[in-house]
Design a protein around this motif. Structure first.
Motif, PDB file in Angstrom:
ATOM      1  N   ASP A 415      24.665  24.733  32.811  1.00  0.00           N
ATOM      2  CA  ASP A 415      25.133  24.251  31.524  1.00  0.00           C
ATOM      3  C   ASP A 415      24.006  24.384  30.694  1.00  0.00           C
ATOM      4  O   ASP A 415      23.076  24.802  30.762  1.00  0.00           O
ATOM      5  CB  ASP A 415      25.644  22.591  31.779  1.00  0.00           C
ATOM      6  N   ASP A 416      24.142  23.676  29.608  1.00  0.00           N
ATOM      7  CA  ASP A 416      23.173  23.525  28.465  1.00  0.00           C
ATOM      8  C   ASP A 416      21.863  23.173  28.886  1.00  0.00           C
ATOM      9  O   ASP A 416      20.638  23.676  28.368  1.00  0.00           O
ATOM     10  CB  ASP A 416      23.651  22.745  27.360  1.00  0.00           C
ATOM     11  N   THR A 418      20.659  23.472  32.123  1.00  0.00           N
ATOM     12  CA  THR A 418      19.664  24.271  33.110  1.00  0.00           C
ATOM     13  C   THR A 418      19.787  25.843  32.739  1.00  0.00           C
ATOM     14  O   THR A 418      18.775  26.634  33.206  1.00  0.00           O
ATOM     15  CB  THR A 418      20.322  24.329  34.390  1.00  0.00           C
ATOM     16  N   TYR A 441      31.282  29.627  32.189  1.00  0.00           N
ATOM     17  CA  TYR A 441      29.896  29.540  32.118  1.00  0.00           C
ATOM     18  C   TYR A 441      29.371  30.622  33.039  1.00  0.00           C
ATOM     19  O   TYR A 441      28.601  31.496  32.784  1.00  0.00           O
ATOM     20  CB  TYR A 441      29.287  28.508  32.650  1.00  0.00           C
ATOM     21  N   ARG A 557      21.549  31.767  22.797  1.00  0.00           N
ATOM     22  CA  ARG A 557      22.561  31.381  24.052  1.00  0.00           C
ATOM     23  C   ARG A 557      24.140  31.731  23.860  1.00  0.00           C
ATOM     24  O   ARG A 557      24.677  32.239  24.898  1.00  0.00           O
ATOM     25  CB  ARG A 557      22.230  29.756  23.930  1.00  0.00           C
ATOM     26  N   ILE A 558      24.455  31.487  22.587  1.00  0.00           N
ATOM     27  CA  ILE A 558      25.892  31.877  22.280  1.00  0.00           C
ATOM     28  C   ILE A 558      26.250  33.175  22.647  1.00  0.00           C
ATOM     29  O   ILE A 558      27.186  33.676  22.994  1.00  0.00           O
ATOM     30  CB  ILE A 558      26.461  31.280  20.877  1.00  0.00           C
TER      31      ILE A 558
ATOM     32  N   ASP B 511      21.687  17.900  25.514  1.00  0.00           N
ATOM     33  CA  ASP B 511      21.379  18.830  26.588  1.00  0.00           C
ATOM     34  C   ASP B 511      20.285  19.873  26.156  1.00  0.00           C
ATOM     35  O   ASP B 511      19.404  20.431  26.805  1.00  0.00           O
ATOM     36  CB  ASP B 511      22.717  19.330  26.919  1.00  0.00           C
ATOM     37  N   LEU B 518      12.690  20.377  29.996  1.00  0.00           N
ATOM     38  CA  LEU B 518      13.051  20.789  31.528  1.00  0.00           C
ATOM     39  C   LEU B 518      12.297  22.038  32.045  1.00  0.00           C
ATOM     40  O   LEU B 518      11.713  22.464  32.901  1.00  0.00           O
ATOM     41  CB  LEU B 518      14.357  20.842  31.785  1.00  0.00           C
TER      42      LEU B 518
END
Lengths: 561, 558
Positions: A415-416, A418, A441, A557-558, B511, B518
């Motif tokens: 997800d966003d 990781t 995903y 990312r998109i 996130d 992270l």
């Protein structure tokens, strides 16, 4: 009108006894299946005689078989055994012929009638999937070469057994002509349903399943309905419901969500199978069970020994080492659970009397319980006899490169949080396994770079597939405390484990349970927000730089879509 | 093949076909099952299908019981327990009166009023899954109201399973029920953990054990003469979720529940024959009570407790349906012959219809809210919210902060440290109390309401900062004609990009922000720039710091 009491009495007894015996089985290292068989014998006419077969028990037993075959179909992943497919195919064919001949032979010696001999011979197939797979998994031997051979043979053998079931269900065994017609009809009908299954798997199912995959319950009911459609269809055409269920499973096995569906169907199958194995005991009277007890005991000994030697030779003949042949064959020395299915079907169809089912039940109980010890001590036993077998060792034995995952990274949930970590991990580890149930995903990821497991982490099977116990690095983006607690329990002590939590109490709890780092996204986000806002209020230009950089990053990312 | 197998096939195939269509329209599963039942011809082997339906009841209540965690019942939001109880009381008594007027006898009227009073958590929470996930205020409200009503339903089931309705008999039944629950607690505390250890982590055995407990408690309930639903609930309580290998168990029970509850609801629907005029009249009255009176009552109760109109409306539009527990109560009465078949059928019809209309009210909630808020009786609350706000007469160059939760408190702290004037907007009465303690300027009200903006003087501010992940709110804020910058929040990057395009100065995606931190952490770990020990110490230290920082806040994230 139904009395509420009817819900429980018979079932309560069955389940109560089954639960108790299962714990006994568990403590003595025996398979649960044996506990179920004994449950039926205990509460049925053989011993206590307090429970009789009712229509509801019949129904559940039937459902159990149907769902079992559905599951077997659903899990037909030829991919997994492709590397040793040829030897497996040979082994299955020759092995099955061997087992059937041995079964026939011993039945002839005992002087059964002709039909009985045929039924017993055909039903004397060896190798019980639930026992072998369970014990090998417990002993961490599924990925060994003997383990793969056994599982492979079981998979291929299942196809044969399903056809056999269809044959038993279809017609008569009285005359050769009857048998031939039955076989022909079965093949034509199976071909027809198979074609339907293939076409729907190709054109209908992927879209259908995809459209409902985001809702667990709808997804589950659609899967069940698909099974029922084939069950009822097969029944209408005069085929066995098992055949229909199996084909339903095969057609669904091709959709990416099949593993997830299998995990959801497993619990009800377990439940109904419990009823099925119990119901076998319920069908037997004491004298029927014990009619051939001497024969059954002798047959157990002879068949176990003969099948062991024969099958070991077959494996050896395929070019495997003495060790692989020995262990691979030793694992398989118990009657298949299908023998009981075939046996009870033969009784239902009137081919044979209940005594034959009694014989098969005893055979199953004896061989299954003994073989548990053989499987648990398979390698120790080999060490004992190794000196004598050494001379059979060859230079060019098959020694397959086993692709076992080890020291790898496992990521749960993509997800966003990781997604940016993945490239970093992929540089640091040879294998990166990603488990996620959301295929949107997973589509974005390069399959060559990551191993993708499609399904919910909370299902044991997916965790085993990821070989969690041997991972060196685990990152979980699930915020469910249960998931992360299970995870921490199952990873090894050396692994680095990063998990996510939503609530502060959960985060502390996870630290206590051994997490190396607990990601609390709002806590991390708070710090970034603080930083950004300070910039906004004091140094607007710096803020605008950050803004542009982040927009770029988000767009990138998109862009993966 | 047994005939029953064919019947089951029919049930599942037809249900699945309808579900695929209904799923596209976001209709929850329960009404679809009931409609399937209405469409099917009377099922073969009705006795047996009824028996299977009983399993459905057992698993439904059982899973509900398993999910009730006495040690971890989330802090019930604000006053929802009062709202839940009051609405049950009001609708129950109105329903009872109306039923008597319709000429039903006293017992039928009781069942009728229960159907009118209780709302369905299965349906309602399916509808507001997104809101619960985003942890929005009204999502939390609806969830806790449902929870309280479900508990009330359990008590009603228990009381109504008395063999005769005399005070003595009811008291005795209640006594047995309490006894069962006590046994359940004993099993939970002493026996269950032992069984889990004994099972040695075998999923199959664990699920079988749970089923064994379920059956055991059902038998005990039958022997004690109380409803099997009570036995199932007690069995659920006997199982604790709090052990590490519980995932497989919970999943397994979910599958079993899905399977049997589908049968239950379809069978329920199939019990309705061709409705007569009288059935239709009773059903229509019931629907009117649920679809019209219940939302009005709930809105008033929520307004009275200090919530603003929008929260009250949206919460109420997820509560306007018949509860699955009412159906359980009705079918048990039907089996015992205590309810007139006409009333029974009317309740099933009304439940299917209201569960579907509830989906519609949820989908058109904004439109309905605007409609409702036009009536002065409902907007009178505005006066109250004005009283509960505190803003300087003429603020300027200030920051308007919407949402005062985990992220909001941090924003407020930064503003305070940099001497930046700040006006806080929130609609949660609990957050208001905290804002009042800590800050001088705050507005209590719905962030979507222009009236709220006016009071926060949004025209003259320099920055509007929303920490609420609600897309509709974000878009509305971006449409305001103001010089001020607007920072909003989204939960997904794709949504964030669109909001940037619509003119947001920045979009916080928690996130995304977290991932930046992270990724650095993981990079350091892999390149041995940091050790796991250091990371662990650092992590716990930050967490402790946050804990202190948030001490005054709820854990709600808004």
């Amino acid at each position: 009108m139904v009395e509420t009491v009817a819900l429980a009495t018979d079932f309560a007894l069955i389940i109560g006894v089954a639960v108790s015996l299962s714990y006994v089985a568990r403590l003595t290292g025996q398979p649960i299946l044996i506990a179920y068989l004994l449950t039926g014998l205990l509460v049925g006419p053989v011993l206590l005689g307090v429970v009789i077969e009712t229509e509801l028990i019949d129904l559940m037993a039937e459902l159990g078989l149907g769902f079992l075959l559905f599951l077997i179909g659903l899990r037909m992943q030829i991919d997994e055994i492709r590397e040793i497919f040829r030897p497996i195919l040979n082994l299955t064919i020759l092995g099955t012929v061997l087992q059937t001949l041995l079964g026939l032979l011993i039945a002839v010696v005992f002087g059964f009638s002709l039909t009985e001999i045929i039924v017993i011979g055909l039903a004397s197939v060896f190798g019980a999937t639930p026992i072998i797979v369970k014990l090998l998994a417990d002993n961490d031997q599924i990925d060994t070469l003997p383990g793969r051979i056994d599982v492979g043979v079981l998979v291929v053998q299942n196809v044969y057994l399903v056809l056999l079931l269809a044959l038993f269900g279809a017609g008569s065994l009285d005359s050769p002509l009857g048998v031939a017609t039955s076989i022909l009809t079965v093949f034509v009908l199976v071909g027809a349903i198979g074609a339907f299954a293939y076409l729907s798997a190709r054109y209908v199912l992927p879209n259908l399943i995809h459209s409902v995959a985001d809702n667990d319950e709808v997804f589950f009911v659609v899967g069940i309905a698909w099974t029922f459609l084939f069950i009822v269809g097969a029944e209408e055409l005069g085929l066995s419901i098992e055949m229909g269920a199996f084909l339903a499973g095969i057609s669904l096995a091709q959709v990416p969500q099949s593993a997830e569906l299998a995990e959801q169907v497993q619990p009800i199958t377990d439940f109904f199978m419990m009823v099925f194995f119990t119901s076998i005991g319920l069908q037997l009277e004491a004298d029927q069970l014990l009619a051939f007890w001497v024969e059954a005991l002798v047959a157990s000994g002879v068949l176990m020994a003969a099948n062991f030697v024969g099958f070991a030779l077959l494996i050896y003949r395929e070019g495997f080492s003495p060790e692989t042949s020995f262990v691979g064959s030793l694992n398989m020395v118990q009657l298949s659970e299908f023998s009981l299915v075939l046996g009870s079907l033969a009784v239902a169809q009137g081919f044979v009397g209940t005594e034959v089912l009694g014989y098969l039940s005893l055979l199953a109980i004896v061989t299954m319980s003994l073989s548990t010890y053989f499987i648990n001590y398979n390698y120790e036993l080999y060490r004992r006899v190794e000196p004598y077998l050494d001379r059979f060792a060859r230079e060019d034995d098959h020694t397959m490169e086993m692709t076992t995952r080890e020291d790898h990274a496992v990521v749960i949930g993509h997800d966003d949080v990781t997604s940016d970590v993945l490239p970093v991990l992929s540089r640091g580890f040879r294998d990166v396994v990603i488990i996620d149930r959301n295929q949107e995903y997973l589509h974005q990821l390069d399959e060559t770079e990551y191993d993708l497991i499609h399904g919910d982490f909370s299902h044991t099977e997916h965790r085993n597939a990821a070989n969690l116990g041997r991972a060196a690095f685990v990152l979980s983006s699930s915020v469910q405390p249960e998931v992360n607690r299970t995870l921490l329990e199952e990873v090894n002590d050396e692994a680095t484990v990063l998990v996510e939590a939503e609530r502060i109490e959960d985060a502390f709890d996870l630290y206590e349970r051994g997490a190396d780092y607990v990601i609390v996204s709002t806590v991390l986000a708070r710090e970034m927000i603080d930083e950004h806002l300070r910039q906004y209020l004091t140094d607007h230009e710096a803020f605008m730089d950050v803004r542009d950089r982040d927009i770029g990053h988000m767009l990138w990312r998109i862009g993966d879509d | 093949m047994t005939d029953l197998l064919g019947a089951l096939g029919l049930i599942f195939v037809v249900s699945a076909a309808l579900l695929v269509v209904a799923h596209r329209l976001s209709i929850p599963v329960v009404p679809v099952y009931i409609v399937t039942g209405l469409m099917l011809p009377p099922l073969v082997g009705q006795d047996l299908t009824l028996e299977l339906a009983q399993w459905g009841i057992a698993f439904l209540v059982f899973v509900f019981g398993v999910n009730v965690e006495p040690t971890r019942i989330e802090a019930v939001t604000g006053d929802s327990e009062f709202v839940a109880a009051e609405s049950v009381l009001i609708l129950g008594s109105v329903g009872y009166g109306v039923a008597l007027l319709l000429g039903l006898d006293a017992l039928d009227a009781v069942y009728f009023s229960i159907a009118a009073a209780l709302s369905s958590s299965l349906v309602g929470q399916d509808l507001i899954r997104r809101e619960i996930y985003m942890n929005l205020l009204y999502g939390r409200l609806v969830r806790s109201i449902h929870f309280i009503q479900d508990i009330i339903a359990i008590v009603l089931i228990l009381a109504l399973s008395a063999s005769v309705f005399t005070p003595d008999a009811i008291a005795m039944t209640l006594g047995y029920g309490v006894l069962l629950l006590l046994v359940a607690v004993v099993v939970r505390v002493y026996l269950f953990g032992w069984l889990v250890r004994l099972s040695g982590g075998s999923d199959e055995l664990l699920i079988l054990t749970a089923i064994g407990l379920l059956i055991g408690f059902i038998i005990a309930a039958e022997l004690a003469g109380v409803s099997i639903a009570i036995g199932a609930f007690a069995a659920g309580l006997a199982i604790t979720r709090e052990f590490t290998q519980n995932l497989a168990l919970l999943n397994g029970l979910d599958s079993l529940e899905s399977f049997f509850s589908a049968i239950f609801f379809v069978v329920l629907g199939s019990l309705v024959t061709l409705p007569t005029l009288e059935i239709l009249l009773i059903a229509a009255t019931l629907m009117a009570l649920i679809a019209i009176l219940k939302p009005i009552v709930t809105i008033y109760l929520l307004l009275y407790r200090g919530y603003e109109t929008r929260t009250a409306c949206l919460a109420s539009f997820s509560l306007d349906q018949v509860s699955e527990f009412s159906l359980i109560i009705a079918i048990q009465a039907f089996i015992l012959g205590r309810i007139t078949p006409d009333v029974f059928q009317a309740i099933i019809l009304a439940s299917a219809v209201t569960m579907i209309t509830s989906t519609a009210t949820k989908q058109y909630e904004e439109e309905l809210y605007r409609l409702v808020s036009r009536y002065p009786t409902f907007t009178s609350a505005h006066e109250k919210t004005a009283e509960r706000s505190n803003v300087d007469p003429d603020p300027s160059d200030h920051v308007v902060l919407i949402g005062y939760g985990k992220l909001g408190t941090r924003v407020a702290r930064v503003c305070r440290e940099l001497d930046q004037e700040l006006v806080i907007v929130d609609h949660d009465p609990n957050q208001l109390a905290k804002a009042r303690r800590e800050h001088e300027q705050y507005v209590f009200g719905d962030a979507m309401d222009p009236e709220t903006w006016r009071r926060a003087d949004i025209d003259s501010c320099r920055l509007v900062y929303s920490t609420v992940p609600d897309r509709r709110l974000s878009e509305q804020l971006l449409e305001i004609e103001t010089e001020a910058d607007v920072i909003v929040r989204a939960d997904r990057t794709s949504e964030a990009i669109e909001l940037f395009e619509q003119g947001a100065a920045y979009v916080n995606v928690p996130d995304f922000l977290a991932s930046e931190r992270l990724t650095n952490t993981v990079r350091d770990l892999l390149s041995d720039d940091t050790t796991t020990e250091a990371l662990r110490d650092d992590g716990t230290a930050t967490l402790r710091e946050m804990e202190t920082d948030l001490r005054n806040t709820d854990t709600f994230d808004q």
